[in-house]
Design a protein around this motif. Sequence first.
Motif, PDB file in Angstrom:
ATOM      1  N   GLY A  40     -57.855  61.484  27.411  1.00  0.00           N
ATOM      2  CA  GLY A  40     -58.585  60.098  26.934  1.00  0.00           C
ATOM      3  C   GLY A  40     -60.021  60.301  27.238  1.00  0.00           C
ATOM      4  O   GLY A  40     -60.446  60.686  28.300  1.00  0.00           O
ATOM      5  N   ALA A  41     -60.517  59.683  26.082  1.00  0.00           N
ATOM      6  CA  ALA A  41     -62.119  59.651  25.980  1.00  0.00           C
ATOM      7  C   ALA A  41     -62.810  58.823  27.413  1.00  0.00           C
ATOM      8  O   ALA A  41     -63.780  59.504  27.755  1.00  0.00           O
ATOM      9  CB  ALA A  41     -62.581  58.648  25.020  1.00  0.00           C
ATOM     10  N   GLY A  42     -62.192  57.660  28.002  1.00  0.00           N
ATOM     11  CA  GLY A  42     -62.919  57.022  28.706  1.00  0.00           C
ATOM     12  C   GLY A  42     -62.737  57.918  30.170  1.00  0.00           C
ATOM     13  O   GLY A  42     -63.806  58.028  30.771  1.00  0.00           O
ATOM     14  N   ARG A  43     -61.541  58.405  30.422  1.00  0.00           N
ATOM     15  CA  ARG A  43     -61.600  59.433  31.832  1.00  0.00           C
ATOM     16  C   ARG A  43     -62.355  60.689  31.453  1.00  0.00           C
ATOM     17  O   ARG A  43     -63.010  61.087  32.514  1.00  0.00           O
ATOM     18  CB  ARG A  43     -60.038  60.022  31.956  1.00  0.00           C
ATOM     19  N   GLN A  44     -62.461  61.258  30.365  1.00  0.00           N
ATOM     20  CA  GLN A  44     -63.263  62.453  29.987  1.00  0.00           C
ATOM     21  C   GLN A  44     -64.772  62.006  30.372  1.00  0.00           C
ATOM     22  O   GLN A  44     -65.484  63.005  30.912  1.00  0.00           O
ATOM     23  CB  GLN A  44     -63.226  62.739  28.716  1.00  0.00           C
ATOM     24  N   LEU A  45     -65.303  60.991  29.669  1.00  0.00           N
ATOM     25  CA  LEU A  45     -66.662  60.657  29.945  1.00  0.00           C
ATOM     26  C   LEU A  45     -67.005  60.055  31.284  1.00  0.00           C
ATOM     27  O   LEU A  45     -67.966  60.524  31.937  1.00  0.00           O
ATOM     28  CB  LEU A  45     -67.168  59.447  28.806  1.00  0.00           C
ATOM     29  N   VAL A  46     -66.131  59.370  31.985  1.00  0.00           N
ATOM     30  CA  VAL A  46     -66.459  59.128  33.459  1.00  0.00           C
ATOM     31  C   VAL A  46     -66.545  60.511  33.935  1.00  0.00           C
ATOM     32  O   VAL A  46     -67.476  60.716  34.933  1.00  0.00           O
ATOM     33  CB  VAL A  46     -65.249  58.174  33.996  1.00  0.00           C
ATOM     34  N   ASP A  47     -65.673  61.401  33.915  1.00  0.00           N
ATOM     35  CA  ASP A  47     -65.801  62.696  34.641  1.00  0.00           C
ATOM     36  C   ASP A  47     -67.101  63.409  34.399  1.00  0.00           C
ATOM     37  O   ASP A  47     -67.906  63.935  35.353  1.00  0.00           O
ATOM     38  CB  ASP A  47     -64.783  63.698  34.203  1.00  0.00           C
ATOM     39  N   ALA A  48     -67.442  63.249  33.227  1.00  0.00           N
ATOM     40  CA  ALA A  48     -68.891  63.881  32.832  1.00  0.00           C
ATOM     41  C   ALA A  48     -69.819  63.423  33.421  1.00  0.00           C
ATOM     42  O   ALA A  48     -71.112  63.658  33.378  1.00  0.00           O
ATOM     43  CB  ALA A  48     -69.034  63.760  31.030  1.00  0.00           C
ATOM     44  N   SER A  49     -69.827  62.033  33.447  1.00  0.00           N
ATOM     45  CA  SER A  49     -70.914  61.037  34.194  1.00  0.00           C
ATOM     46  C   SER A  49     -71.457  61.718  35.426  1.00  0.00           C
ATOM     47  O   SER A  49     -72.474  61.445  35.966  1.00  0.00           O
ATOM     48  CB  SER A  49     -70.557  59.855  34.239  1.00  0.00           C
ATOM     49  N   TYR A  50     -70.769  62.625  36.339  1.00  0.00           N
ATOM     50  CA  TYR A  50     -70.969  63.091  37.414  1.00  0.00           C
ATOM     51  C   TYR A  50     -72.227  64.144  37.301  1.00  0.00           C
ATOM     52  O   TYR A  50     -72.823  64.075  38.387  1.00  0.00           O
ATOM     53  CB  TYR A  50     -69.810  63.834  38.186  1.00  0.00           C
ATOM     54  N   ALA A  52     -74.226  63.940  34.564  1.00  0.00           N
ATOM     55  CA  ALA A  52     -75.257  63.609  33.487  1.00  0.00           C
ATOM     56  C   ALA A  52     -76.281  62.593  34.297  1.00  0.00           C
ATOM     57  O   ALA A  52     -76.180  61.975  35.251  1.00  0.00           O
ATOM     58  CB  ALA A  52     -74.466  62.644  32.489  1.00  0.00           C
ATOM     59  N   ALA A  53     -77.451  62.486  33.581  1.00  0.00           N
ATOM     60  CA  ALA A  53     -78.656  61.570  33.854  1.00  0.00           C
ATOM     61  C   ALA A  53     -78.313  60.451  33.145  1.00  0.00           C
ATOM     62  O   ALA A  53     -78.732  59.421  33.726  1.00  0.00           O
ATOM     63  CB  ALA A  53     -79.839  62.323  33.417  1.00  0.00           C
ATOM     64  N   LEU A  54     -77.760  60.394  32.051  1.00  0.00           N
ATOM     65  CA  LEU A  54     -77.323  58.964  31.294  1.00  0.00           C
ATOM     66  C   LEU A  54     -76.331  59.253  30.298  1.00  0.00           C
ATOM     67  O   LEU A  54     -76.324  60.515  29.682  1.00  0.00           O
ATOM     68  CB  LEU A  54     -78.546  58.902  30.438  1.00  0.00           C
ATOM     69  N   VAL A  55     -75.424  58.535  30.228  1.00  0.00           N
ATOM     70  CA  VAL A  55     -74.360  58.383  29.194  1.00  0.00           C
ATOM     71  C   VAL A  55     -74.519  57.445  28.144  1.00  0.00           C
ATOM     72  O   VAL A  55     -74.594  56.204  28.428  1.00  0.00           O
ATOM     73  CB  VAL A  55     -72.804  58.098  29.869  1.00  0.00           C
ATOM     74  N   VAL A  56     -74.648  57.807  27.038  1.00  0.00           N
ATOM     75  CA  VAL A  56     -74.686  56.791  25.710  1.00  0.00           C
ATOM     76  C   VAL A  56     -73.458  56.956  25.042  1.00  0.00           C
ATOM     77  O   VAL A  56     -73.065  57.707  24.656  1.00  0.00           O
ATOM     78  CB  VAL A  56     -75.810  57.421  25.072  1.00  0.00           C
ATOM     79  N   VAL A  57     -73.161  55.429  24.668  1.00  0.00           N
ATOM     80  CA  VAL A  57     -71.854  55.557  23.932  1.00  0.00           C
ATOM     81  C   VAL A  57     -72.244  54.252  22.801  1.00  0.00           C
ATOM     82  O   VAL A  57     -73.326  53.407  22.870  1.00  0.00           O
ATOM     83  CB  VAL A  57     -70.888  54.815  24.639  1.00  0.00           C
ATOM     84  N   GLY A  58     -71.725  54.563  21.686  1.00  0.00           N
ATOM     85  CA  GLY A  58     -71.893  53.485  20.669  1.00  0.00           C
ATOM     86  C   GLY A  58     -70.775  52.355  20.562  1.00  0.00           C
ATOM     87  O   GLY A  58     -69.733  52.370  21.270  1.00  0.00           O
ATOM     88  N   ARG A  59     -71.241  51.262  20.107  1.00  0.00           N
ATOM     89  CA  ARG A  59     -70.494  50.223  19.941  1.00  0.00           C
ATOM     90  C   ARG A  59     -70.883  49.498  18.633  1.00  0.00           C
ATOM     91  O   ARG A  59     -71.785  49.125  18.026  1.00  0.00           O
ATOM     92  CB  ARG A  59     -70.804  49.060  21.012  1.00  0.00           C
ATOM     93  N   ARG A  60     -69.662  49.349  17.720  1.00  0.00           N
ATOM     94  CA  ARG A  60     -69.738  48.663  16.464  1.00  0.00           C
ATOM     95  C   ARG A  60     -70.087  47.085  16.783  1.00  0.00           C
ATOM     96  O   ARG A  60     -69.922  46.447  17.616  1.00  0.00           O
ATOM     97  CB  ARG A  60     -68.405  48.422  15.862  1.00  0.00           C
ATOM     98  N   THR A  61     -71.315  46.572  15.920  1.00  0.00           N
ATOM     99  CA  THR A  61     -71.609  45.331  15.876  1.00  0.00           C
ATOM    100  C   THR A  61     -70.588  44.590  15.268  1.00  0.00           C
ATOM    101  O   THR A  61     -70.231  44.567  13.896  1.00  0.00           O
ATOM    102  CB  THR A  61     -73.210  45.409  15.072  1.00  0.00           C
ATOM    103  N   ARG A  62     -70.066  43.505  16.080  1.00  0.00           N
ATOM    104  CA  ARG A  62     -69.174  42.654  15.418  1.00  0.00           C
ATOM    105  C   ARG A  62     -69.795  41.319  15.448  1.00  0.00           C
ATOM    106  O   ARG A  62     -70.794  40.999  16.166  1.00  0.00           O
ATOM    107  CB  ARG A  62     -67.921  42.455  16.425  1.00  0.00           C
TER     108      ARG A  62
END
Length: 91
Positions: A40-50, A52-62
């Motif tokens: 899962g992307a969420g779990r993988q990115l949370v694990d990677a945040s340990y 990281a200096a910064l985690v950047v994610v995109g969000r579609r403009t709604r």
Amino acid sequence: MPDMNDGMVKRVRSELSDVLRPWQDRYPALEIHAQATIGGAGRQLVDASYDAALVVVGRRTRRAAVGAHIGPVTQALLHHAVAPVAVVPHD
């Protein structure tokens, strides 16, 4: 099946390189560490945040009237990431 797995790994690495290439060309001074993982992307990115200096994610403009309308991956990061998280809206 090792040949099939080797082929899949090569294809995934190639596709990831293709996706990242425009960003690397646009921001050549930016250091990028690409990694493809299973899960899962969420779990993988949370694990990677340990690490990281910064985690950047995109969000579609709604164009909704109320709320930021973030997805489950962004929500997981905002609640559980160790590093700061930047949410960048895009079309």
